[in-house]
Design a protein around this motif. Structure first.
Motif, PDB file in Angstrom:
ATOM      1  N   SER A  56     138.787  62.827  41.275  1.00  0.00           N
ATOM      2  CA  SER A  56     140.072  62.149  41.104  1.00  0.00           C
ATOM      3  C   SER A  56     139.945  60.657  41.411  1.00  0.00           C
ATOM      4  CB  SER A  56     141.093  62.783  42.049  1.00  0.00           C
ATOM      5  OG  SER A  56     142.180  61.915  42.294  1.00  0.00           O
ATOM      6  N   LEU A  57     140.375  59.808  40.476  1.00  0.00           N
ATOM      7  CA  LEU A  57     140.344  58.370  40.719  1.00  0.00           C
ATOM      8  C   LEU A  57     141.276  57.991  41.871  1.00  0.00           C
ATOM      9  CD1 LEU A  57     139.345  55.553  39.908  1.00  0.00           C
ATOM     10  CD2 LEU A  57     141.207  55.471  38.218  1.00  0.00           C
ATOM     11  N   SER A  58     142.412  58.673  41.981  1.00  0.00           N
ATOM     12  CA  SER A  58     143.349  58.366  43.062  1.00  0.00           C
ATOM     13  C   SER A  58     142.791  58.754  44.426  1.00  0.00           C
ATOM     14  CB  SER A  58     144.676  59.092  42.829  1.00  0.00           C
ATOM     15  OG  SER A  58     145.571  58.846  43.894  1.00  0.00           O
ATOM     16  N   SER A  59     142.263  59.964  44.542  1.00  0.00           N
ATOM     17  CA  SER A  59     141.718  60.398  45.836  1.00  0.00           C
ATOM     18  C   SER A  59     140.561  59.501  46.259  1.00  0.00           C
ATOM     19  CB  SER A  59     141.239  61.850  45.744  1.00  0.00           C
ATOM     20  OG  SER A  59     142.321  62.717  45.468  1.00  0.00           O
ATOM     21  N   TYR A  60     139.730  59.127  45.297  1.00  0.00           N
ATOM     22  CA  TYR A  60     138.604  58.247  45.613  1.00  0.00           C
ATOM     23  C   TYR A  60     139.101  56.875  46.074  1.00  0.00           C
ATOM     24  CZ  TYR A  60     134.430  55.389  44.975  1.00  0.00           C
ATOM     25  OH  TYR A  60     133.391  54.511  45.170  1.00  0.00           O
ATOM     26  N   THR A  61     140.078  56.319  45.354  1.00  0.00           N
ATOM     27  CA  THR A  61     140.615  55.010  45.725  1.00  0.00           C
ATOM     28  C   THR A  61     141.235  55.037  47.109  1.00  0.00           C
ATOM     29  OG1 THR A  61     141.029  54.464  43.397  1.00  0.00           O
ATOM     30  CG2 THR A  61     142.257  53.216  45.050  1.00  0.00           C
ATOM     31  N   LEU A  62     141.961  56.100  47.416  1.00  0.00           N
ATOM     32  CA  LEU A  62     142.582  56.232  48.733  1.00  0.00           C
ATOM     33  C   LEU A  62     141.523  56.184  49.832  1.00  0.00           C
ATOM     34  CD1 LEU A  62     145.421  58.778  49.517  1.00  0.00           C
ATOM     35  CD2 LEU A  62     143.770  58.093  51.223  1.00  0.00           C
ATOM     36  N   SER A  63     140.433  56.934  49.649  1.00  0.00           N
ATOM     37  CA  SER A  63     139.396  56.966  50.684  1.00  0.00           C
ATOM     38  C   SER A  63     138.650  55.643  50.769  1.00  0.00           C
ATOM     39  CB  SER A  63     138.428  58.124  50.432  1.00  0.00           C
ATOM     40  OG  SER A  63     137.733  57.960  49.220  1.00  0.00           O
ATOM     41  N   VAL A  64     138.457  54.958  49.638  1.00  0.00           N
ATOM     42  CA  VAL A  64     137.819  53.633  49.669  1.00  0.00           C
ATOM     43  C   VAL A  64     138.690  52.649  50.431  1.00  0.00           C
ATOM     44  CG1 VAL A  64     137.124  51.656  48.246  1.00  0.00           C
ATOM     45  CG2 VAL A  64     136.437  53.973  47.585  1.00  0.00           C
ATOM     46  N   SER A  65     139.997  52.714  50.224  1.00  0.00           N
ATOM     47  CA  SER A  65     140.899  51.783  50.911  1.00  0.00           C
ATOM     48  C   SER A  65     140.859  51.970  52.418  1.00  0.00           C
ATOM     49  CB  SER A  65     142.332  51.954  50.403  1.00  0.00           C
ATOM     50  OG  SER A  65     142.975  53.100  50.948  1.00  0.00           O
ATOM     51  N   ARG A  66     140.506  53.175  52.865  1.00  0.00           N
ATOM     52  CA  ARG A  66     140.401  53.461  54.293  1.00  0.00           C
ATOM     53  C   ARG A  66     139.006  53.168  54.850  1.00  0.00           C
ATOM     54  NH1 ARG A  66     143.170  59.517  54.441  1.00  0.00           N
ATOM     55  NH2 ARG A  66     145.347  58.855  54.180  1.00  0.00           N
ATOM     56  N   GLY A  67     138.065  52.877  53.948  1.00  0.00           N
ATOM     57  CA  GLY A  67     136.697  52.630  54.377  1.00  0.00           C
ATOM     58  C   GLY A  67     135.976  53.870  54.835  1.00  0.00           C
ATOM     59  N   GLU A  68     136.354  55.041  54.284  1.00  0.00           N
ATOM     60  CA  GLU A  68     135.769  56.293  54.764  1.00  0.00           C
ATOM     61  C   GLU A  68     135.313  57.205  53.633  1.00  0.00           C
ATOM     62  OE1 GLU A  68     139.133  57.703  57.036  1.00  0.00           O
ATOM     63  OE2 GLU A  68     139.893  58.893  55.347  1.00  0.00           O
ATOM     64  N   SER A  69     135.056  56.645  52.455  1.00  0.00           N
ATOM     65  CA  SER A  69     134.630  57.512  51.353  1.00  0.00           C
ATOM     66  C   SER A  69     133.182  57.942  51.535  1.00  0.00           C
ATOM     67  CB  SER A  69     134.770  56.786  50.016  1.00  0.00           C
ATOM     68  OG  SER A  69     134.268  57.608  48.972  1.00  0.00           O
ATOM     69  N   PRO A  70     132.893  59.236  51.396  1.00  0.00           N
ATOM     70  CA  PRO A  70     131.507  59.705  51.432  1.00  0.00           C
ATOM     71  C   PRO A  70     130.801  59.539  50.087  1.00  0.00           C
ATOM     72  CG  PRO A  70     132.962  61.581  51.184  1.00  0.00           C
ATOM     73  CD  PRO A  70     133.855  60.362  51.289  1.00  0.00           C
ATOM     74  N   PHE A  71     131.518  58.984  49.093  1.00  0.00           N
ATOM     75  CA  PHE A  71     130.993  58.870  47.737  1.00  0.00           C
ATOM     76  C   PHE A  71     130.893  57.416  47.307  1.00  0.00           C
ATOM     77  CE2 PHE A  71     133.965  62.634  47.632  1.00  0.00           C
ATOM     78  CZ  PHE A  71     132.968  63.584  47.827  1.00  0.00           C
ATOM     79  N   ILE A  72     130.149  57.220  46.229  1.00  0.00           N
ATOM     80  CA  ILE A  72     130.193  55.972  45.483  1.00  0.00           C
ATOM     81  C   ILE A  72     130.329  56.362  44.020  1.00  0.00           C
ATOM     82  CG2 ILE A  72     127.681  55.715  45.170  1.00  0.00           C
ATOM     83  CD1 ILE A  72     128.260  52.655  45.824  1.00  0.00           C
ATOM     84  N   ALA A  73     131.099  55.580  43.269  1.00  0.00           N
ATOM     85  CA  ALA A  73     131.456  55.981  41.905  1.00  0.00           C
ATOM     86  C   ALA A  73     130.540  55.362  40.860  1.00  0.00           C
ATOM     87  CB  ALA A  73     132.899  55.612  41.612  1.00  0.00           C
ATOM     88  N   LEU A  74     130.528  56.000  39.707  1.00  0.00           N
ATOM     89  CA  LEU A  74     129.860  55.508  38.510  1.00  0.00           C
ATOM     90  C   LEU A  74     130.939  55.180  37.479  1.00  0.00           C
ATOM     91  CD1 LEU A  74     127.224  58.395  38.217  1.00  0.00           C
ATOM     92  CD2 LEU A  74     126.959  56.239  39.455  1.00  0.00           C
ATOM     93  N   PRO A  75     130.780  54.114  36.692  1.00  0.00           N
ATOM     94  CA  PRO A  75     131.813  53.755  35.705  1.00  0.00           C
ATOM     95  C   PRO A  75     131.766  54.646  34.464  1.00  0.00           C
ATOM     96  CG  PRO A  75     130.017  52.189  35.612  1.00  0.00           C
ATOM     97  CD  PRO A  75     129.698  53.115  36.754  1.00  0.00           C
ATOM     98  N   VAL A  76     131.907  55.939  34.718  1.00  0.00           N
ATOM     99  CA  VAL A  76     131.937  56.984  33.691  1.00  0.00           C
ATOM    100  C   VAL A  76     133.272  57.695  33.851  1.00  0.00           C
ATOM    101  CG1 VAL A  76     130.919  59.178  32.974  1.00  0.00           C
ATOM    102  CG2 VAL A  76     129.430  57.267  33.636  1.00  0.00           C
ATOM    103  N   PHE A  77     134.081  57.695  32.802  1.00  0.00           N
ATOM    104  CA  PHE A  77     135.464  58.163  32.911  1.00  0.00           C
ATOM    105  C   PHE A  77     135.666  59.353  31.973  1.00  0.00           C
ATOM    106  CE2 PHE A  77     135.252  53.511  33.512  1.00  0.00           C
ATOM    107  CZ  PHE A  77     135.398  53.510  34.886  1.00  0.00           C
ATOM    108  N   LEU A  78     135.368  60.535  32.503  1.00  0.00           N
ATOM    109  CA  LEU A  78     135.391  61.733  31.679  1.00  0.00           C
ATOM    110  C   LEU A  78     136.788  62.138  31.271  1.00  0.00           C
ATOM    111  CD1 LEU A  78     132.685  63.949  33.426  1.00  0.00           C
ATOM    112  CD2 LEU A  78     132.419  62.390  31.488  1.00  0.00           C
TER     113      LEU A  78
END
Length: 329
Positions: A56-78
């Protein structure tokens, strides 16, 4: 030595060449899984038990805004979908225009889901219906008991309550306890033709095309993510994955225009594909950061406006640095 990694997405035409081993990722042996988004996003949010996954782009963005995402994204938009057609109303609620949603009780499976972020933005920016003018009800769309996959605190001025115990949102909409619903997946009752559920925009295709012509936005729903520890150990993997997904998408797009033997059970698919290729000026489904910067910037602004991001996230923060720019020959 080849890396052995797991990869999970929905079963899309644009990833099938990877799943079928027609397209390979250099240096990697992939175990591919086809999972529905609800299960996949829940597992990745709670357990991170897959190496590379649609998310989810939203869930990922939320966690990035908190500085706690365990992921990093790729610019691939399925997944990207125009969402006017997923704004639903109860037939008897008297809602025939977006402005009439004000003061109504509207269901949403999770407030922080990507689809409702876009739907609320459309209602606010195109029709003046602010999120604070609606009473929101969250819960399982088909089964009771669903909760936000990422806990967050609603901002001041937003009314959100859980669905009544033992009730799904679809049941509440059918029975008139809800006046409408914002969703990603259309309710099963709607699919079966129950007349009590109707679209707010019956001619949604025309409305969505007008929206694109006005804004230039083709809403992005999901991105691809990989575990951050995996990226830190093997940074070369990110651009190799992007290249593989690009090749798989090109194969899927070519199949849309195959007339010798149709690839799908839609008799006039090629005619529709030709029309849409012209409408999008030859770029039906772009990957990459620069090709999607305008859409991503709009989404990040909406996400922040709606109180989901704890700060305004910048586009380049989302993606592996070595995938933001691409080489050219």
């Amino acid at each position: 030595m080849m890396l052995r990694l797991s990869l999970a997405t929905e079963d899309y035409d644009r990833v099938r060449a990877i799943a079928d081993r027609i397209v390979n990722v250099q240096g990697v042996e992939l175990e591919t899984l086809a999972l529905e988004p609800e299960e996949l996003f829940f597992r990745m949010s709670r357990y991170q038990d897959i190496d590379i996954a649609e998310f989810s782009l939203s869930s990922y963005t939320l966690s990035v805004s908190r500085g706690e995402s365990p992921f990093i994204a790729l610019p691939v938009f399925l997944s990207r979908v125009f969402r006017h057609g997923n704004i639903l109303v109860n037939r008897d609620a008297g809602i025939d225009h977006p402005e009439k949603l004000k003061g109504k009780r509207i269901g949403v499976p999770e407030y922080q889901m990507t689809a409702p972020v876009w739907e609320r933005a459309i209602l606010e920016h195109e029709y003046g219906v602010e999120p604070g003018s609606i009473e929101w009800v969250t819960g399982g769309q088909e089964q009771p008991g669903r909760e936000e996959r990422i806990p967050w605190k609603p901002p001041t001025g937003i009314s959100i309550e859980p669905a009544r115990s033992g009730k799904s949102l679809t049941e509440m909409l059918l029975e008139g306890e809800l006046d409408g619903m914002l969703c990603a997946r259309l309710p099963s009752a709607f699919d079966k033709g129950d007349p009590r559920i109707q679209r707010l925009f019956p001619d949604f295709k025309s409305v969505e095309k007008q929206y694109y012509e006005k804004t230039g936005l083709f809403p992005i729903m999901h991105t691809m993510v990989m575990r951050k520890d995996l990226y830190n150990e093997h940074p070369w993997l990110a651009p190799e994955l992007v290249k593989a997904f690009q090749k798989a998408k090109e194969i899927a797009e070519k199949n849309l225009f195959e007339m010798a033997a149709l690839k799908t059970m839609l008799p006039w698919l090629v005619a529709e594909a030709e029309e849409e290729r012209e409408f999008f000026q030859g770029n039906l489904w772009p990957y990459g950061v620069e090709e999607n910067r305008k859409t991503l910037e709009a989404f990040l602004q909406y996400h922040y406006e709606q109180g989901l991001s704890e700060r305004l996230v910048e586009v380049d923060e989302l993606f592996a640095p070595n995938t933001v720019e691409q080489s050219a020959i």
